[in-house]
Scaffold this motif. Structure first.
Motif, PDB file in Angstrom:
ATOM      1  N   THR A 547       0.856  -1.188   0.000  1.00 13.87           N
ATOM      2  CA  THR A 547       0.000   0.000   0.000  1.00 13.87           C
ATOM      3  C   THR A 547       0.891   1.237   0.000  1.00 13.87           C
ATOM      4  OG1 THR A 547      -1.696  -1.165   1.275  1.00 13.87           O
ATOM      5  CG2 THR A 547      -1.824   1.236   1.213  1.00 13.87           C
ATOM      6  N   GLU A 588      -3.194  -8.294  -8.408  1.00 12.83           N
ATOM      7  CA  GLU A 588      -4.222  -7.267  -8.542  1.00 12.83           C
ATOM      8  C   GLU A 588      -3.652  -5.912  -8.130  1.00 12.83           C
ATOM      9  OE1 GLU A 588      -7.490  -8.074  -6.003  1.00 12.83           O
ATOM     10  OE2 GLU A 588      -6.289  -8.440  -4.214  1.00 12.83           O
ATOM     11  N   SER A 589      -4.340  -4.840  -8.557  1.00 14.17           N
ATOM     12  CA  SER A 589      -3.914  -3.482  -8.226  1.00 14.17           C
ATOM     13  C   SER A 589      -5.127  -2.572  -8.198  1.00 14.17           C
ATOM     14  CB  SER A 589      -2.891  -2.964  -9.250  1.00 14.17           C
ATOM     15  OG  SER A 589      -3.481  -2.879 -10.536  1.00 14.17           O
ATOM     16  N   SER A 590      -4.995  -1.442  -7.495  1.00 12.18           N
ATOM     17  CA  SER A 590      -6.067  -0.453  -7.448  1.00 12.18           C
ATOM     18  C   SER A 590      -5.464   0.921  -7.183  1.00 12.18           C
ATOM     19  CB  SER A 590      -7.084  -0.800  -6.353  1.00 12.18           C
ATOM     20  OG  SER A 590      -6.476  -0.747  -5.068  1.00 12.18           O
ATOM     21  N   GLY A 591      -6.245   1.971  -7.499  1.00 13.77           N
ATOM     22  CA  GLY A 591      -5.817   3.348  -7.279  1.00 13.77           C
ATOM     23  C   GLY A 591      -5.281   4.027  -8.514  1.00 13.77           C
ATOM     24  N   GLU A 594      -7.723   3.842 -15.078  1.00 19.84           N
ATOM     25  CA  GLU A 594      -8.173   2.618 -15.733  1.00 19.84           C
ATOM     26  C   GLU A 594      -7.296   2.283 -16.933  1.00 19.84           C
ATOM     27  OE1 GLU A 594     -12.342   0.731 -17.514  1.00 19.84           O
ATOM     28  OE2 GLU A 594     -12.259   2.807 -16.780  1.00 19.84           O
ATOM     29  N   GLU A 623      -2.717   0.334  -4.250  1.00 17.33           N
ATOM     30  CA  GLU A 623      -2.605  -0.994  -3.647  1.00 17.33           C
ATOM     31  C   GLU A 623      -2.196  -2.000  -4.717  1.00 17.33           C
ATOM     32  OE1 GLU A 623      -5.718  -1.025   0.052  1.00 17.33           O
ATOM     33  OE2 GLU A 623      -6.584  -1.241  -1.963  1.00 17.33           O
TER      34      GLU A 623
END
Length: 675
Positions: A547, A588-591, A594, A623
């Motif tokens: 993170t 996986e990833s986020s933030g 797109e 993340e």
């Protein structure tokens, strides 16, 4: 007359009352044909039967048992007393001597902080005597080798041997430097007879050949100390003493020793090539790049300007400084830019100012110089030195306010418009604020400023030199000054000292965050970064949940070009890359924006890239979950590299019950013992 059958001899004993009693044993039949002996007591003189007192017999047995146990207790007491004499006295001596040795070492540390080498030398000699005495006293416990705690005894031997070697190494280094203390601006009496600052610099360079053999000898002793420390197994000490976890303490000592050995080993080739770099035998010419870390780029900042600097026998002359856009004006080639530059900077050509795209400084400079050499009117150079605003701030803090002709005063006073030093705000104002007319010399301030700094350093009292040396060393290790040299031998020494901004990392885990500000604003001046890694072991691989939190708590600037205001705190448009061990797999990833996340292999690592934005007075959380093809045995090792131009991002690493927090100011080998 002697009886032939001794079994018929009457056995005589005495009762409690003193009566002689004859014991007659007769066989007695029992059921089954077995014979038992029946004992009867008779008067020894009158054959009168007297019944034996059973209580008298029991009492006699008790008295014998008591005497036997008292004897055993006496022997045990003597053994315990012997052990106390064998272990207690040496232990008391060790505690007393340990306290005295620790006090001497603290005296050495304080003397070094004050740059008082004579006191440090005296304290080192006293500390060496104390540690050697401790070692001799400890040998009195040598009999512990033959007990179940032999491993712990051997650990003590290793620790004391390491202490002896370390103290001796310190004494060797101090003795080597002592004759040159006046040249270096330290306390003590040296051999420098006086002269100009240039004479002092030449004298410093001349001392290097004299110091090198002593540094090599000290390095050997420190390496032996390192081997002794490595022989201690931290996992044996999973206990807490006076609030301190011994296992963690031993690991920190190991880490510190590794760092010290690395520095002393790496500095030897630097001492050899430093006279070459300083132009002692032949004048050297360097291209000095100013990287604006407020607009962070892969190698430390946007290359806003450059200067040509010559060094002749230690004397530094800033020849000229030029805006990077002037350099690009000479660059006629139109190169296809890397896809991220084309997409996020929205340009169709790859300009010189954007060629520090690789996070590896040497790779970026090879690309930059391959086209720089083709430009008309540019001088041949022997290397590139990149500096950022941290270097300027430190120099102004040590030397005091700078009076730069035609540009005014630069100081370390806080400017409330950016909550930063005035020298930074004024520089940004001079080189960044949009104006209605073309100012070709807007970034020429860097040349005169460099010359002013050099002259103030020459004119400074000798007691300012230690602070200048310390500042230079700190900024090199923290990657605010990085080098790329044309000469292979010199470059090898630079890289060996980790001063070349290279991507490294061997066995084990690896971690490097690299950000590029493609928004144009100087928003990195206001942004902080926090990183958390949660590590779990899964068979022959490692799973990591990372993170990363970016915060910008300050109000935004007026970045409207028509307003003509200074756009410092604008929207951060960040091209993000995370470098991890080759073969790692993103789960996986986020933030991120797109469809901006992708992975590929580069620089012998796996790179995870993405893009995000951060507006003033907000925060963004990234993340990532991925696996690493790493199977640690005994100790988890991770190399964490710091991006040039960054300051002290906060790190938290969690592995099982272990949780460590620190600020990343230099490259770090993070390790923890596994259960």
């Amino acid at each position: 007359m002697v009886r032939e059958n001794m079994e018929d001899v009457p056995k005589i004993s005495f009762s409690k009352e003193g009566t002689a009693v004859r014991m007659v044993e007769k066989p007695k039949e029992e059921s089954g044909g077995a014979k038992v002996i029946e004992k009867k007591g008779e008067d020894a003189f009158g054959d009168k039967k007297v019944k034996l007192s059973q209580s008298n017999t029991v009492l006699s047995l008790k008295l014998k048992n008591r005497r036997r146990w008292w004897g055993r207790l006496l022997v045990l007491a003597m053994v315990v007393l012997g052990l106390v004499l064998l272990a207690g006295w040496p232990a008391w001596q060790l505690v007393r001597g340990g306290k005295e040795a620790y006090a001497k070492v603290q005296t050495v540390v304080e003397a070094v902080k004050r740059q008082d080498l004579p006191e440090a030398k005296t304290a080192l000699a006293e500390a060496e005597r104390e540690v050697v005495t401790l070692q001799k006293t400890y040998r009195l416990l040598g009999w512990l080798r033959f007990t179940p705690i032999t491993a712990y005894y051997q650990d003590g031997e290793h620790a004391l041997a390491a202490a002896v070697e370390s103290v001796q190494a310190g004494r060797i280094l101090v003795t080597a430097v002592e004759p040159h203390v006046d040249v270096l601006g330290l306390k003590g009496e040296g051999t420098f007879t006086g002269g100009t600052t240039e004479d002092r610099i030449v004298a410093i360079l001349g001392t290097l050949n004299e110091i090198r053999p002593s540094v090599a000898e000290a390095a050997e002793k420190l390496t032996m100390a390192q081997e002794e420390i490595r022989a201690i197994k931290p996992e044996r000490y999973r206990l807490t003493v006076k609030g301190k976890e011994l296992e963690s303490l031993i690991l920190r000592v190991k880490g510190t020793m590794d760092e010290v050995v690395t520095v002393v080993t790496r500095i030897q080739p630097v001492l050899e090539v430093l006279p070459i770099m300083a132009g002692v035998e032949e004048q050297q010419r360097y291209l000095v790049l100013f990287q604006n870390d407020a607009e962070l780029r892969p190698t430390g900042g946007f290359m806003t300007a450059y200067a040509i600097m010559t060094v002749d026998r230690g004397r530094i002359i800033a020849e000229r400084s030029v805006d990077i856009y002037e350099l690009d004006a000479k660059f006629r080639k139109r190169l296809e830019p890397p896809e991220p530059i084309k997409k996020y900077l929205e340009v169709n050509s790859w300009y010189l100012r954007d060629m520090n795209f690789s996070p590896d400084f040497a790779e970026s400079m090879k690309m930059f110089l391959s086209y720089y050499r083709e430009l008309p009117g540019e001088a041949e150079i022997d290397g590139v030195i990149a500096i950022d605003t941290k270097v300027l701030k430190d120099l102004v803090a040590i030397l005091g306010p700078l009076e730069v002709s035609e540009f005014g005063t630069f100081s370390m006073e806080t400017d409330e418009r950016c909550n930063c030093p005035q020298v930074i705000y004024k520089l940004e104002d001079l080189v960044t604020r949009p104006v209605a007319t073309i100012r070709s010399d807007r970034k020429a301030v860097l040349g005169p400023m460099m010359q002013t700094i050099i002259q103030k350093a020459y004119d400074a009292e000798s007691n300012a030199w230690p602070a200048l040396f310390q500042s230079f060393y700190k900024n090199v290790t923290e990657k605010h000054i990085i080098f790329y040299m044309i000469d292979n031998k010199v470059q090898g020494a630079v890289e060996g000292f980790n001063a070349g901004g290279r991507i490294t990392g061997g066995d084990g885990d690896y971690f490097l965050i690299n950000d590029a500000n493609f928004g144009g604003a100087k928003s990195n001046l206001f942004i902080t970064q926090e990183v958390e890694q949660e590590i779990s072991l899964e068979g022959d691989k490692v799973k990591k949940m990372v993170t990363i939190l970016y915060k910008n708590p300050f109000a935004g600037s007026n970045c409207n070009l028509e307003a003509g205001k200074l756009c410092l705190n604008g929207v951060l448009q960040d091209f993000f890359r995370l470098y991890v061990p080759k073969g790692s797999k993103l789960i996986e990833s986020s933030g991120f924006e797109e469809d901006s996340v992708t992975t590929y292999e580069e620089l012998e690592k796996t790179a995870i890239e993405g893009f995000f934005t951060l507006t003033p007075q907000s925060q963004t959380k990234l993340e990532l979950t991925y696996t690493v093809p790493y199977r640690p045995e005994g100790t988890y090792l991770m190399t964490i590299q710091k991006q040039p131009g960054t300051y002290s991002p906060k790190y938290t690493i969690i592995l099982g019950a272990e949780r460590q927090e620190f600020e990343l100011t230099v490259d770090k080998d993070w390790r923890v013992a596994l259960p």
